[in-house]
Design a protein around this motif. Structure first.
Motif, PDB file in Angstrom:
ATOM      1  N   PRO A   1      36.976   9.254  11.157  1.00 14.40           N
ATOM      2  CA  PRO A   1      35.595   8.892  11.487  1.00 14.40           C
ATOM      3  C   PRO A   1      34.676   9.994  10.962  1.00 14.40           C
ATOM      4  N   VAL A   2      33.407   9.637  10.653  1.00 17.13           N
ATOM      5  CA  VAL A   2      32.511  10.682  10.157  1.00 17.13           C
ATOM      6  C   VAL A   2      32.284  11.688  11.271  1.00 17.13           C
ATOM      7  N   ALA A   3      32.472  12.944  10.904  1.00 20.47           N
ATOM      8  CA  ALA A   3      32.263  14.027  11.858  1.00 20.47           C
ATOM      9  C   ALA A   3      31.343  15.040  11.198  1.00 20.47           C
ATOM     10  N   MET A   4      30.668  15.859  12.011  1.00 17.21           N
ATOM     11  CA  MET A   4      29.675  16.753  11.432  1.00 17.21           C
ATOM     12  C   MET A   4      29.577  18.061  12.227  1.00 17.21           C
ATOM     13  N   VAL A   5      29.381  19.172  11.498  1.00 16.48           N
ATOM     14  CA  VAL A   5      29.044  20.448  12.146  1.00 16.48           C
ATOM     15  C   VAL A   5      27.871  21.056  11.387  1.00 16.48           C
ATOM     16  N   VAL A   6      26.895  21.598  12.131  1.00 22.44           N
ATOM     17  CA  VAL A   6      25.791  22.341  11.517  1.00 22.44           C
ATOM     18  C   VAL A   6      25.848  23.758  12.092  1.00 22.44           C
TER      19      VAL A   6
ATOM     20  N   ILE B   1      28.265  20.481   7.358  1.00 22.48           N
ATOM     21  CA  ILE B   1      29.454  19.882   6.729  1.00 22.48           C
ATOM     22  C   ILE B   1      29.740  18.562   7.436  1.00 22.48           C
ATOM     23  N   LYS B   2      30.055  17.551   6.601  1.00 20.05           N
ATOM     24  CA  LYS B   2      30.349  16.217   7.132  1.00 20.05           C
ATOM     25  C   LYS B   2      31.609  15.730   6.461  1.00 20.05           C
TER      26      LYS B   2
ATOM     27  N   LYS C   1      31.583  24.769  19.133  1.00 22.21           N
ATOM     28  CA  LYS C   1      31.055  26.111  19.470  1.00 22.21           C
ATOM     29  C   LYS C   1      32.103  27.003  20.124  1.00 22.21           C
ATOM     30  N   ASP C   2      32.939  26.373  20.987  1.00 20.45           N
ATOM     31  CA  ASP C   2      33.894  27.175  21.753  1.00 20.45           C
ATOM     32  C   ASP C   2      34.938  27.830  20.863  1.00 20.45           C
ATOM     33  N   ALA C   3      35.112  27.297  19.642  1.00 23.31           N
ATOM     34  CA  ALA C   3      36.164  27.829  18.766  1.00 23.31           C
ATOM     35  C   ALA C   3      35.689  29.017  17.942  1.00 23.31           C
ATOM     36  N   ILE C   4      34.359  29.211  17.845  1.00 23.00           N
ATOM     37  CA  ILE C   4      33.925  30.259  16.906  1.00 23.00           C
ATOM     38  C   ILE C   4      33.907  31.636  17.570  1.00 23.00           C
ATOM     39  N   ASP C   5      34.061  32.644  16.725  1.00 22.24           N
ATOM     40  CA  ASP C   5      34.138  34.019  17.179  1.00 22.24           C
ATOM     41  C   ASP C   5      33.409  34.882  16.147  1.00 22.24           C
TER      42      ASP C   5
ATOM     43  N   GLU D   1      29.608  17.127  16.044  1.00 23.72           N
ATOM     44  CA  GLU D   1      29.919  15.748  16.471  1.00 23.72           C
ATOM     45  C   GLU D   1      31.310  15.395  16.013  1.00 23.72           C
ATOM     46  N   ASN D   2      32.077  14.769  16.889  1.00 19.31           N
ATOM     47  CA  ASN D   2      33.424  14.306  16.561  1.00 19.31           C
ATOM     48  C   ASN D   2      34.358  15.397  16.068  1.00 19.31           C
TER      49      ASN D   2
END
Ligand code: MEV
Length: 389
Positions: free
Chosen positions: A4-9, A43-44, A161-165, A377-378
């Motif tokens: 499915p289309v997923a996105m992070v900004v 990124i999508k 967000k929880d994954a970034i460091d 998202e997703n």
């Protein structure tokens, strides 16, 4: 299989070096602040998984984008499982202008990829990732199967967000800067834009400051070690006005020029050491909140940089124009073109003086927030197993 289309900004700020550029590559102290202008990357996923990426709607060419490619190799091993990406970049920072645009791009992209793939953790901590604490090595070409750095089986997955460091974003961006600058790069840009605020790099632990981590790098001139600290930014009505000459000046070229000069005239290492002592005095003034003294150190630092040959007529013109309204003025970043900065309590007059002299001005506060995920998202975009991490 389709995803499915997923996105992070994700976004990260630019930076201005207050003291110590060039000398910091040789292990001397330096201080930099994060600025208000940011690089945002989105990124999508494409509908179909596979090896192709698109950047701004056209096929991604790895050789043209070494920062993005360096991170792809470390965080996004292409396989049947990994979805393809559409990447879009929106930058409020001029590139090759001394404001840390490539570090901001690398930090934001590493955060986006990490948020999109997630991170496994268990009761002992991370099951995957790069960090100085875990002694993972992001500096060498990653081997197949080790693209995600340290890997341990099991665990649950943190997403978005929880994954970034911040430490991971900074160490990866530093590794990429070192690759692009032929092995000569300090972590001043990458650490400042990742953590935000104000960063001091030193050859020693500094009393009264929060120590973040150590960084090591083998450069062509020898091994370097930096102790990275957080400096509280004084609450004072003081601004940085950036003057952009509009002259493009890639960092790698300027860093190489200084290295060749020092190889030909080793006695000039004294000038590098003097820049280091000015940076130390400047950092002390900043700690005490004495902005007048900070300004004086900036101007002294500029004179030394000019002596090293990294200023330019365009930079000198803007430095002179801003000096009357400022506590201190200097070029910032690698020089040769790019930007100068003025520390001032009169931002409007300073900006006008820069514009009248032919420069483009940007007003910023000192020490804004670092890397962040603005949207997700997703996530995760896919679920890697250990074999294809
Ligand atoms: C570039 O923003 C700063 C330099 O000192 C290079 C580096 O530290 O890697 C010129």
């Amino acid at each position: 299989m389709t995803h499915p289309v997923a996105m992070v900004v994700a976004s990260a700020p630019g930076k201005c070096i207050l003291f110590g550029e060039h000398a910091v590559v040789y292990g001397e102290p330096a201080v930099a602040v994060a600025i208000d202008q940011r690089v945002t990357i989105s990124i999508k996923t494409h509908q179909k998984p596979g090896a192709t990426w698109k950047l701004e709607g056209v096929p991604f060419i790895a050789e043209k984008h070494p920062h993005l490619e360096g991170l792809r190799k470390r965080l996004w091993h292409l396989s049947e499982q990994t979805p393809s990406l559409d990447i879009a970049i929106n930058s409020k920072l001029p590139s090759a202008a001394g404001l840390g645009s490539s570090a901001a791009l690398s930090v934001a992209f590493s955060a986006a990829l990490r948020a999109a793939r997630g991170r496994r953790v268990d009761e002992k901590g991370w099951c995957e990732g790069f960090s100085s604490e875990l002694k993972t090595d992001p500096y060498n070409e990653p081997r197949r199967g080790h693209e995600a750095g340290f890997i341990r089986n099991g665990g649950r997955r943190l997403l978005g967000k929880d994954a970034i460091d911040e430490d991971e974003c900074a160490i990866l961006a530093h590794a990429i800067e070192a690759e692009v600058q032929k092995g000569r790069a300090s972590p001043i840009d990458s650490s400042t834009v990742s953590h935000g605020g104000c960063t001091l790099l030193s050859d020693d632990f500094e009393k009264g400051l929060d120590w973040r981590y150590s960084r090591q790098l083998s450069t062509p001139e020898g091994k370097r070690n930096w102790e990275v600290h957080d400096v509280p930014v004084p609450q004072d009505d003081v601004w940085l006005v950036i003057g952009n000459t509009g002259k493009y000046s890639p960092t790698g070229k300027m860093v190489e020029r200084v290295a060749s000069m020092l190889a030909a005239e080793p006695e000039r290492m004294n000038e590098i050491i003097t820049i280091g002592s000015i940076a130390r005095r400047g950092a002390d003034a900043l700690k005490k909140g004495n902005m007048e003294a900070v300004g004086i150190c900036m101007t002294e630092n500029h004179l030394l940089l000019r002596g090293l040959g990294v200023s330019s007529p365009e930079l000198e013109n803007l430095v002179k124009a801003a000096a009357n309204y400022s506590l201190g003025v200097k070029l910032t970043g690698s020089g040769g073109g790019g930007c100068m900065i003025a520390l001032t309590r009169e931002p409007k007059q300073t900006a006008e003086a820069i514009e009248l002299a032919g420069g483009r001005s940007i007003v910023t506060s000192l020490g804004t927030s670092g890397v962040r995920i603005d949207d997700d998202e997703n996530v995760p975009f896919w679920t890697p197993g250990v074999a294809d991490s």
